[in-house]
Motif scaffolding. Structure first.
Motif, PDB file in Angstrom:
ATOM      1  N   ALA A 114      42.747  32.575  42.339  1.00  9.19           N
ATOM      2  CA  ALA A 114      43.088  33.663  43.256  1.00  9.19           C
ATOM      3  C   ALA A 114      42.206  33.539  44.491  1.00  9.19           C
ATOM      4  O   ALA A 114      40.988  33.424  44.396  1.00  9.19           O
ATOM      5  N   MET A 115      42.849  33.534  45.664  1.00  6.88           N
ATOM      6  CA  MET A 115      42.131  33.374  46.924  1.00  6.88           C
ATOM      7  C   MET A 115      42.443  34.544  47.849  1.00  6.88           C
ATOM      8  O   MET A 115      43.561  35.043  47.868  1.00  6.88           O
ATOM      9  N   ARG A 116      41.426  34.954  48.613  1.00  6.53           N
ATOM     10  CA  ARG A 116      41.573  36.061  49.561  1.00  6.53           C
ATOM     11  C   ARG A 116      41.490  35.485  50.967  1.00  6.53           C
ATOM     12  O   ARG A 116      40.628  34.664  51.268  1.00  6.53           O
ATOM     13  N   LYS A 117      42.383  35.923  51.844  1.00 14.60           N
ATOM     14  CA  LYS A 117      42.428  35.433  53.220  1.00 14.60           C
ATOM     15  C   LYS A 117      41.296  36.049  54.024  1.00 14.60           C
ATOM     16  O   LYS A 117      41.088  37.257  54.010  1.00 14.60           O
ATOM     17  N   LEU A 118      40.551  35.199  54.721  1.00  9.86           N
ATOM     18  CA  LEU A 118      39.499  35.624  55.641  1.00  9.86           C
ATOM     19  C   LEU A 118      39.953  35.274  57.059  1.00  9.86           C
ATOM     20  O   LEU A 118      40.886  34.498  57.237  1.00  9.86           O
ATOM     21  N   PRO A 119      39.303  35.813  58.077  1.00 11.34           N
ATOM     22  CA  PRO A 119      39.699  35.453  59.447  1.00 11.34           C
ATOM     23  C   PRO A 119      39.584  33.949  59.729  1.00 11.34           C
ATOM     24  O   PRO A 119      40.330  33.407  60.527  1.00 11.34           O
ATOM     25  N   ASN A 120      38.643  33.271  59.067  1.00 15.78           N
ATOM     26  CA  ASN A 120      38.443  31.848  59.358  1.00 15.78           C
ATOM     27  C   ASN A 120      38.735  30.939  58.157  1.00 15.78           C
ATOM     28  O   ASN A 120      38.280  29.799  58.119  1.00 15.78           O
ATOM     29  N   GLY A 121      39.454  31.421  57.156  1.00 16.58           N
ATOM     30  CA  GLY A 121      39.767  30.576  56.009  1.00 16.58           C
ATOM     31  C   GLY A 121      40.105  31.388  54.771  1.00 16.58           C
ATOM     32  O   GLY A 121      40.642  32.480  54.861  1.00 16.58           O
ATOM     33  N   TRP A 122      39.759  30.809  53.611  1.00 16.62           N
ATOM     34  CA  TRP A 122      40.054  31.454  52.332  1.00 16.62           C
ATOM     35  C   TRP A 122      38.775  31.572  51.518  1.00 16.62           C
ATOM     36  O   TRP A 122      37.877  30.763  51.626  1.00 16.62           O
ATOM     37  N   GLU A 123      38.734  32.617  50.669  1.00 19.15           N
ATOM     38  CA  GLU A 123      37.595  32.850  49.791  1.00 19.15           C
ATOM     39  C   GLU A 123      38.108  33.031  48.369  1.00 19.15           C
ATOM     40  O   GLU A 123      39.111  33.713  48.134  1.00 19.15           O
ATOM     41  N   GLN A 124      37.424  32.416  47.407  1.00 19.98           N
ATOM     42  CA  GLN A 124      37.831  32.548  46.011  1.00 19.98           C
ATOM     43  C   GLN A 124      37.446  33.932  45.508  1.00 19.98           C
ATOM     44  O   GLN A 124      36.333  34.407  45.743  1.00 19.98           O
ATOM     45  N   VAL A 125      38.368  34.567  44.807  1.00 21.84           N
ATOM     46  CA  VAL A 125      38.147  35.925  44.305  1.00 21.84           C
ATOM     47  C   VAL A 125      37.342  35.851  43.017  1.00 21.84           C
ATOM     48  O   VAL A 125      37.685  35.109  42.092  1.00 21.84           O
ATOM     49  N   ALA A 126      36.264  36.622  42.970  1.00 21.56           N
ATOM     50  CA  ALA A 126      35.416  36.673  41.787  1.00 21.56           C
ATOM     51  C   ALA A 126      35.408  38.085  41.230  1.00 21.56           C
ATOM     52  O   ALA A 126      35.422  39.061  41.976  1.00 21.56           O
ATOM     53  N   THR A 127      35.422  38.189  39.908  1.00 22.46           N
ATOM     54  CA  THR A 127      35.318  39.478  39.234  1.00 22.46           C
ATOM     55  C   THR A 127      34.000  39.491  38.476  1.00 22.46           C
ATOM     56  O   THR A 127      33.247  38.524  38.509  1.00 22.46           O
ATOM     57  N   THR A 128      33.733  40.577  37.775  1.00 25.59           N
ATOM     58  CA  THR A 128      32.501  40.624  36.980  1.00 25.59           C
ATOM     59  C   THR A 128      32.560  39.636  35.825  1.00 25.59           C
ATOM     60  O   THR A 128      31.534  39.196  35.327  1.00 25.59           O
ATOM     61  N   ALA A 129      33.763  39.256  35.394  1.00 25.98           N
ATOM     62  CA  ALA A 129      33.932  38.326  34.277  1.00 25.98           C
ATOM     63  C   ALA A 129      33.948  36.872  34.728  1.00 25.98           C
ATOM     64  O   ALA A 129      33.969  35.971  33.906  1.00 25.98           O
ATOM     65  N   GLY A 130      33.976  36.596  36.036  1.00 24.94           N
ATOM     66  CA  GLY A 130      34.042  35.223  36.534  1.00 24.94           C
ATOM     67  C   GLY A 130      35.071  35.115  37.642  1.00 24.94           C
ATOM     68  O   GLY A 130      35.591  36.116  38.135  1.00 24.94           O
ATOM     69  N   TRP A 131      35.377  33.882  38.043  1.00 27.86           N
ATOM     70  CA  TRP A 131      36.378  33.718  39.103  1.00 27.86           C
ATOM     71  C   TRP A 131      37.763  33.980  38.548  1.00 27.86           C
ATOM     72  O   TRP A 131      38.074  33.644  37.414  1.00 27.86           O
ATOM     73  N   GLN A 132      38.597  34.629  39.356  1.00 29.37           N
ATOM     74  CA  GLN A 132      39.915  35.103  38.914  1.00 29.37           C
ATOM     75  C   GLN A 132      40.925  33.958  38.852  1.00 29.37           C
ATOM     76  O   GLN A 132      41.113  33.243  39.814  1.00 29.37           O
ATOM     77  N   ARG A 133      41.583  33.828  37.696  1.00 33.53           N
ATOM     78  CA  ARG A 133      42.665  32.857  37.535  1.00 33.53           C
ATOM     79  C   ARG A 133      43.981  33.520  37.857  1.00 33.53           C
ATOM     80  O   ARG A 133      44.116  34.751  37.743  1.00 33.53           O
ATOM     81  N   CYS A 134      44.974  32.722  38.268  1.00 34.71           N
ATOM     82  CA  CYS A 134      46.282  33.296  38.604  1.00 34.71           C
ATOM     83  C   CYS A 134      47.381  32.273  38.351  1.00 34.71           C
ATOM     84  O   CYS A 134      47.124  31.097  38.135  1.00 34.71           O
ATOM     85  N   ILE A 135      48.597  32.771  38.352  1.00 33.31           N
ATOM     86  CA  ILE A 135      49.784  31.920  38.325  1.00 33.31           C
ATOM     87  C   ILE A 135      50.638  32.316  39.516  1.00 33.31           C
ATOM     88  O   ILE A 135      50.622  33.466  39.958  1.00 33.31           O
ATOM     89  N   GLU A 136      51.328  31.349  40.054  1.00 32.70           N
ATOM     90  CA  GLU A 136      52.136  31.602  41.252  1.00 32.70           C
ATOM     91  C   GLU A 136      53.454  32.257  40.860  1.00 32.70           C
ATOM     92  O   GLU A 136      54.070  31.895  39.875  1.00 32.70           O
ATOM     93  N   GLY A 137      53.867  33.194  41.674  1.00 34.30           N
ATOM     94  CA  GLY A 137      55.153  33.804  41.375  1.00 34.30           C
ATOM     95  C   GLY A 137      55.408  35.080  42.056  1.00 34.30           C
ATOM     96  O   GLY A 137      54.828  35.819  42.633  1.00 34.30           O
TER      97      GLY A 137
END
Length: 137
Positions: A114-137
């Motif tokens: 899971a990635m979050r859009k920043l003004p100059n790129g992308w940032e990986q989304v992190a939760t308290t349990a670790g980095w967030q996994r996702c599936i496209e759809g």
């Protein structure tokens, strides 16, 4: 007298020949430095390596939960052993990068992360349990 001459000639010729043999031997060198291979990473291509979605149509209702539990355990234990950040237990559904929904939401699924859009790129989304996994759809 002749015997002494041949002995002396033999000794005089033997030392230079022996020295040439020693000089022709290769010098002892250190073994070439071995580059250590990177440890195997199950999540390198996709963060859902077991593809638990294929069990949606399985006759046993608990099969998808079992598969997701095994996948989470596999990824988290591997990350801990190798000293990498651990992935989250949950897998969320996010739009694919470049779609209008992703642009509107500001989040996208890129390679299973899971990635979050920043003004100059992308940032990986992190939760308290670790980095967030996702599936496209």
């Amino acid at each position: 007298m002749i015997r002494r001459f041949f002995t002396l000639a033999l000794v005089c010729c033997a030392f230079p020949a022996f020295a040439q043999l020693l000089a022709s031997k290769p010098k002892a060198s250190s073994p070439p430095a071995r580059v250590k291979a990177a440890p195997y990473n199950s999540a390198s291509k996709d963060t859902t390596p077991l593809d638990c979605e294929k069990y949606r149509a399985h006759p046993h209702p608990g099969m998808i939960g079992f598969c997701q539990g095994m996948e989470t355990s596999l990824l988290q234990n591997e990350a801990r052993r190798q000293g990498r950040p651990t992935p989250s237990q949950s897998v969320i559904r996010l739009p694919t990068m470049g779609t209008p929904a992703a642009k509107e939401l500001g989040y996208a699924c890129i390679g299973g992360s899971a990635m979050r859009k920043l003004p100059n790129g992308w940032e990986q989304v992190a939760t308290t349990a670790g980095w967030q996994r996702c599936i496209e759809g």
